[in-house]
Design a protein around this motif. Structure first.
Motif, short mmCIF file in Angstrom:
data_model
loop_
_atom_site.label_atom_id
_atom_site.label_comp_id
_atom_site.label_asym_id
_atom_site.label_seq_id
_atom_site.Cartn_x
_atom_site.Cartn_y
_atom_site.Cartn_z
N LEU A 10 0.07 -5.34 -1.10
CA LEU A 10 1.96 -6.03 -1.05
C LEU A 10 1.88 -4.98 -2.37
O LEU A 10 1.04 -4.62 -3.44
CB LEU A 10 0.82 -7.18 -1.00
CG LEU A 10 2.59 -8.52 -1.22
CD1 LEU A 10 2.78 -8.55 -0.23
CD2 LEU A 10 1.35 -9.43 -1.31
N PRO A 11 3.26 -4.85 -2.74
CA PRO A 11 3.92 -4.81 -3.78
C PRO A 11 3.89 -6.15 -4.34
O PRO A 11 4.26 -7.09 -4.40
CB PRO A 11 5.65 -3.82 -3.62
CG PRO A 11 5.44 -3.94 -1.94
CD PRO A 11 3.98 -5.26 -1.18
N PHE B 215 0.22 2.48 4.06
CA PHE B 215 -0.07 4.14 3.27
C PHE B 215 -0.64 4.71 4.60
O PHE B 215 -1.75 4.14 4.96
CB PHE B 215 -0.92 3.89 2.40
CG PHE B 215 -0.33 2.88 1.12
CD1 PHE B 215 -0.14 4.29 -0.06
CD2 PHE B 215 0.11 1.58 1.22
CE1 PHE B 215 0.51 3.37 -1.05
CE2 PHE B 215 0.55 1.32 -0.34
CZ PHE B 215 1.89 1.92 -1.05
N PHE B 216 -0.34 5.75 4.40
CA PHE B 216 -1.00 6.95 5.59
C PHE B 216 -1.34 8.34 3.99
O PHE B 216 -0.91 9.14 4.10
CB PHE B 216 -0.46 7.48 6.80
CG PHE B 216 0.54 6.41 6.90
CD1 PHE B 216 -0.18 6.44 8.08
CD2 PHE B 216 2.00 5.75 6.69
CE1 PHE B 216 0.34 4.85 9.21
CE2 PHE B 216 1.71 5.31 7.12
CZ PHE B 216 1.26 4.31 8.93
N PRO B 217 -2.74 7.85 4.05
CA PRO B 217 -3.18 9.29 3.13
C PRO B 217 -3.90 10.48 4.25
O PRO B 217 -3.78 10.46 5.10
CB PRO B 217 -4.54 8.93 2.72
CG PRO B 217 -5.32 7.31 3.93
CD PRO B 217 -3.84 6.52 4.20
N ALA B 218 -2.90 11.68 3.33
CA ALA B 218 -3.50 12.96 4.37
C ALA B 218 -4.39 13.75 3.16
O ALA B 218 -4.52 13.90 2.23
CB ALA B 218 -1.89 13.51 4.46
N TYR B 219 -5.16 14.55 3.96
CA TYR B 219 -6.38 15.91 3.41
C TYR B 219 -6.02 17.39 3.76
O TYR B 219 -5.78 17.03 4.71
CB TYR B 219 -7.75 15.07 3.82
CG TYR B 219 -7.84 14.15 2.87
CD1 TYR B 219 -8.05 13.09 1.44
CD2 TYR B 219 -7.05 12.66 3.61
CE1 TYR B 219 -8.20 12.08 1.13
CE2 TYR B 219 -7.56 11.37 3.36
CZ TYR B 219 -8.29 11.02 2.57
OH TYR B 219 -7.62 10.03 1.61
N ASP B 220 -6.00 17.94 3.08
CA ASP B 220 -6.82 19.22 3.59
C ASP B 220 -8.37 19.37 4.66
O ASP B 220 -8.40 18.52 4.49
CB ASP B 220 -6.56 20.30 2.35
CG ASP B 220 -7.75 19.77 1.10
OD1 ASP B 220 -8.37 19.40 1.63
OD2 ASP B 220 -7.83 21.09 0.30
N PHE C 122 4.29 11.56 -1.34
CA PHE C 122 4.22 11.66 -2.67
C PHE C 122 2.64 12.85 -3.02
O PHE C 122 2.73 11.92 -2.39
CB PHE C 122 3.19 10.03 -3.71
CG PHE C 122 4.62 9.20 -3.61
CD1 PHE C 122 5.89 9.43 -4.50
CD2 PHE C 122 5.24 8.13 -2.52
CE1 PHE C 122 6.85 7.92 -4.23
CE2 PHE C 122 6.03 7.21 -2.54
CZ PHE C 122 6.93 7.51 -3.45
N SER C 123 2.71 13.09 -3.90
CA SER C 123 1.57 13.63 -4.14
C SER C 123 1.16 13.35 -4.92
O SER C 123 0.58 12.13 -5.32
CB SER C 123 2.29 15.16 -5.23
OG SER C 123 2.52 15.08 -6.34
N PRO C 124 -0.92 13.55 -5.49
CA PRO C 124 -1.68 12.88 -5.61
C PRO C 124 -0.46 12.13 -7.54
O PRO C 124 -1.66 11.54 -7.52
CB PRO C 124 -2.68 13.71 -5.88
CG PRO C 124 -2.59 14.47 -4.73
CD PRO C 124 -1.01 15.09 -4.60
N TYR D 2 2.22 2.66 -5.04
CA TYR D 2 1.68 4.01 -4.95
C TYR D 2 0.42 3.70 -6.14
O TYR D 2 -0.99 4.50 -5.92
CB TYR D 2 2.16 5.28 -4.89
CG TYR D 2 1.66 6.57 -4.62
CD1 TYR D 2 0.29 6.18 -3.19
CD2 TYR D 2 1.75 7.22 -5.96
CE1 TYR D 2 -0.64 7.81 -3.56
CE2 TYR D 2 0.77 8.17 -5.49
CZ TYR D 2 -0.23 9.08 -4.24
OH TYR D 2 -0.75 10.50 -4.68
N GLN D 3 1.06 4.00 -6.78
CA GLN D 3 0.37 4.19 -8.23
C GLN D 3 -0.83 2.79 -8.61
O GLN D 3 -1.34 2.82 -9.05
CB GLN D 3 1.34 4.19 -9.89
CG GLN D 3 2.53 4.89 -9.70
CD GLN D 3 1.90 6.69 -10.15
OE1 GLN D 3 1.22 6.88 -9.20
NE2 GLN D 3 1.50 6.78 -11.34
N ASN D 4 -0.44 2.33 -8.02
CA ASN D 4 -1.43 0.58 -8.22
C ASN D 4 -2.43 0.81 -7.33
O ASN D 4 -3.27 0.18 -7.61
CB ASN D 4 -0.51 -0.30 -8.13
CG ASN D 4 0.71 -1.06 -9.43
OD1 ASN D 4 0.54 -0.20 -10.52
ND2 ASN D 4 0.99 -2.02 -9.14
N ALA D 5 -2.24 1.80 -5.94
CA ALA D 5 -3.27 1.63 -5.46
C ALA D 5 -3.97 3.45 -5.99
O ALA D 5 -5.54 3.13 -4.86
CB ALA D 5 -2.78 1.73 -4.02
#
Length: 210
Positions: A66-67, A76-81, A109-111, A190-193
């Motif tokens: 929640l903003p 949010f959709f986190p992506a990994y190598d 967004f980048s990390p 995103y920063q808060n997360a």
């Protein structure tokens, strides 16, 4: 008198039958197509995620937050190598302050919080004016417009008319303000997360780029 009652009854019965048949057909068509519609939306979302992030191997489980400035959550959709290192996060964000209301955006967004890309998912902005936002704010030949590779943490993501660093779409200041609002909302959330366990969890195989 009897004939009038019979005619009225027949008309009512006919109208009822027609309405019933139409409703049945519409219901059947809806049931027939809802799976395809849902699948198309899922594929469009997957394509948007892939287009706004660097190449990745897996997607972790999506989650919502929640903003601070709204009662509607962002997804949010986190992506990994291949080594399960976070390469970026796609955020499905929005604003309701477009010239014609809702604008939905997938922002990557980048990390570190730099914008890696974005795609406008939904809008009803004016064709030829506000509708140009998807191309306008990623024009590599126009540094004043292009937000890719920048961060709201180091650049003021407001239109120059309001003292910001971004050139508004010509004759579409309201759309431009709304678009940037949606991106900033995504970045702040995103920063808060970032310190939340959701981003650092082990990824779950959910597709990726080749």
């Amino acid at each position: 008198m009897a004939q009038k009652e019979s005619t009225f009854f027949n008309m009512t019965l006919t109208l009822f039958v027609v309405t019933f048949v139409a409703a049945t057909v519409l219901g059947f068509v809806h049931d027939l197509t809802k799976v395809d519609i849902a699948l198309a939306k899922q594929q469009a979302q997957q394509k948007a995620i892939e287009s706004v992030l660097p190449a990745f191997d897996t997607l972790g489980e999506s989650y919502k937050m929640l903003p601070e400035d709204s009662s509607d959550s962002l997804e949010f959709f986190p992506a990994y190598d291949a080594n399960q290192k976070l390469v970026g996060v796609a955020v499905k964000t929005y604003t309701k302050n477009g010239f014609s209301g809702l604008i939905s955006i997938m922002a990557g967004f980048s990390p570190e919080g730099t914008i890696t890309g974005f795609e406008v998912l939904e809008h009803k902005e004016t064709p030829g004016l506000g509708s140009k936002m998807n191309a306008w704010f990623k024009d590599e030949n126009k540094p004043g417009q292009n937000i890719i590779g920048k961060s709201p943490a180091t650049s003021k993501f407001e239109v120059k008319k309001d003292g910001g660093d971004v050139d508004a779409i010509t004759a579409s200041t309201i759309t431009s303000r709304a678009f940037l609002e949606a991106v900033v909302r995504a970045h702040k959330t995103y920063q808060n997360a970032q310190e939340q366990p959701a981003i650092s969890n082990n990824p779950t195989k959910a597709g990726g780029q080749s």
